[in-house]
Design a protein around this motif. Sequence first.
Motif, PDB file in Angstrom:
ATOM      1  N   ARG A  55     -12.206  38.634  -6.204  1.00  0.00           N
ATOM      2  CA  ARG A  55     -12.772  37.753  -7.226  1.00  0.00           C
ATOM      3  C   ARG A  55     -12.657  38.392  -8.607  1.00  0.00           C
ATOM      4  O   ARG A  55     -12.887  39.597  -8.761  1.00  0.00           O
ATOM      5  CB  ARG A  55     -14.231  37.437  -6.888  1.00  0.00           C
ATOM      6  CG  ARG A  55     -14.372  36.564  -5.640  1.00  0.00           C
ATOM      7  CD  ARG A  55     -15.788  36.495  -5.125  1.00  0.00           C
ATOM      8  NE  ARG A  55     -16.221  37.768  -4.576  1.00  0.00           N
ATOM      9  CZ  ARG A  55     -17.363  37.936  -3.902  1.00  0.00           C
ATOM     10  NH1 ARG A  55     -18.181  36.909  -3.725  1.00  0.00           N
ATOM     11  NH2 ARG A  55     -17.686  39.122  -3.435  1.00  0.00           N
ATOM     12  N   ASP A 105     -16.461  43.417  -5.955  1.00  0.00           N
ATOM     13  CA  ASP A 105     -15.243  43.474  -5.150  1.00  0.00           C
ATOM     14  C   ASP A 105     -14.408  44.723  -5.388  1.00  0.00           C
ATOM     15  O   ASP A 105     -13.337  44.879  -4.793  1.00  0.00           O
ATOM     16  CB  ASP A 105     -14.382  42.238  -5.427  1.00  0.00           C
ATOM     17  CG  ASP A 105     -14.882  41.006  -4.680  1.00  0.00           C
ATOM     18  OD1 ASP A 105     -15.906  41.111  -3.985  1.00  0.00           O
ATOM     19  OD2 ASP A 105     -14.263  39.937  -4.816  1.00  0.00           O
ATOM     20  N   ARG A 107      -9.214  35.187  -6.928  1.00  0.00           N
ATOM     21  CA  ARG A 107      -9.998  33.957  -7.022  1.00  0.00           C
ATOM     22  C   ARG A 107     -10.939  34.061  -8.203  1.00  0.00           C
ATOM     23  O   ARG A 107     -11.670  35.052  -8.339  1.00  0.00           O
ATOM     24  CB  ARG A 107     -10.790  33.715  -5.731  1.00  0.00           C
ATOM     25  CG  ARG A 107     -11.594  32.423  -5.749  1.00  0.00           C
ATOM     26  CD  ARG A 107     -12.086  32.069  -4.364  1.00  0.00           C
ATOM     27  NE  ARG A 107     -13.117  32.983  -3.883  1.00  0.00           N
ATOM     28  CZ  ARG A 107     -14.424  32.863  -4.171  1.00  0.00           C
ATOM     29  NH1 ARG A 107     -14.840  31.894  -4.980  1.00  0.00           N
ATOM     30  NH2 ARG A 107     -15.300  33.708  -3.675  1.00  0.00           N
ATOM     31  N   GLU A 108     -10.938  33.059  -9.067  1.00  0.00           N
ATOM     32  CA  GLU A 108     -11.755  33.108 -10.274  1.00  0.00           C
ATOM     33  C   GLU A 108     -13.203  32.729  -9.994  1.00  0.00           C
ATOM     34  O   GLU A 108     -13.486  31.797  -9.242  1.00  0.00           O
ATOM     35  CB  GLU A 108     -11.187  32.159 -11.339  1.00  0.00           C
ATOM     36  CG  GLU A 108     -11.956  32.242 -12.657  1.00  0.00           C
ATOM     37  CD  GLU A 108     -11.483  31.231 -13.690  1.00  0.00           C
ATOM     38  OE1 GLU A 108     -12.011  31.260 -14.822  1.00  0.00           O
ATOM     39  OE2 GLU A 108     -10.595  30.404 -13.370  1.00  0.00           O
ATOM     40  N   VAL A 109     -14.124  33.485 -10.599  1.00  0.00           N
ATOM     41  CA  VAL A 109     -15.540  33.139 -10.620  1.00  0.00           C
ATOM     42  C   VAL A 109     -16.004  33.191 -12.072  1.00  0.00           C
ATOM     43  O   VAL A 109     -15.337  33.756 -12.936  1.00  0.00           O
ATOM     44  CB  VAL A 109     -16.393  34.086  -9.751  1.00  0.00           C
ATOM     45  CG1 VAL A 109     -15.990  34.007  -8.286  1.00  0.00           C
ATOM     46  CG2 VAL A 109     -16.284  35.528 -10.248  1.00  0.00           C
TER      47      VAL A 109
END
Length: 333
Positions: A192, A282, A298-300
């Motif tokens: 992330r 992460d 994965r973008e947050v």
Amino acid sequence: MSIRIHKPGLLATVQDLGRTGYGKYGIIVSGAMDRFAHRTANWLAGNDDGAAALEITLSGFAAEFEQDHWVAITGGNMTPVIDGRAVPMWRPVFVRKGSRLVLKQPVSGCRAYLAVSGGVDVPEVMGSRSTYLRAGIGGFEGRALRAGDELPVGTPRLGVSEAPAGDGSFYAVSWAIPWSLLPAYGQNPAIRVIRGRQWDDFTLRSRQAFLQSSFHVTPQSDRMGYRLSGPSLELESPREYLSEAVALGTVQIPADGQPIVLMADRQTLGGYPKIAQVISADLPVMAQATPGGHIAFREVSPEEAESLFIREERKLKRLKTMIRLKLKEDNYA
């Protein structure tokens, strides 16, 4: 009391949590790549967070314990054995004098951590015992470990006299860190990220490719940075950037368009555009990515990243308390 190195494997160094406060002088932080595994190994061995331990990359490592020791092995699973018997990870293990530890075939991850009660007692350099290989400072003589090295160990934090009797080479306690509390280690993890300072400078196609593609972890990856191979990421137009501070987990895109994720031995400044930043929660997973494997991003949102960081720190606090209580219950602490 000491540990004698028989085989260093691909790379073995002494690391603690890093050398902070000297970035303005160009001195990098260094320290353990997987800080979760490093801190947990120290707690299991009765040490404080920042005690020096061994970071062992992949297989081929072998060492002999020249005194009785409480130890803990965490991080990547390198099939540890002592005198031919499998050693359980993520728990305190009492190792008897003359026993030999060998790390064999990697099963998962690429970095194991060996903490010994009392910590590896090498001299501090600028407040840290971490090895900075490129500058040749810290750790054991400022270098990677070699066959024949004897590492001094500090005063044990767990009672050796209270250790269980027996004829075997080692004794492992019956409890261990629950798997549910470990980071989401995996062969091909999804990492992330939040957007970097130059996110909007990249083409729409590049931004989409960054979040929708799988990137190969190349053999050129090391403690300074993970070099990835995948779709080429391009800027909207050529630009020159001023060098600015970089952090653990910064994702830079050099001229060839292939991402570099900066890690423990990163430089203090960087002039490449930064497309993203790996979130703190992460970073341990990123540190265990294996060359030859693949990762995805994965973008947050920044708010979610902060919430995940707070959750992880609370989990670590509970974990530290749980370990100390168990050691006291067993009368080892």
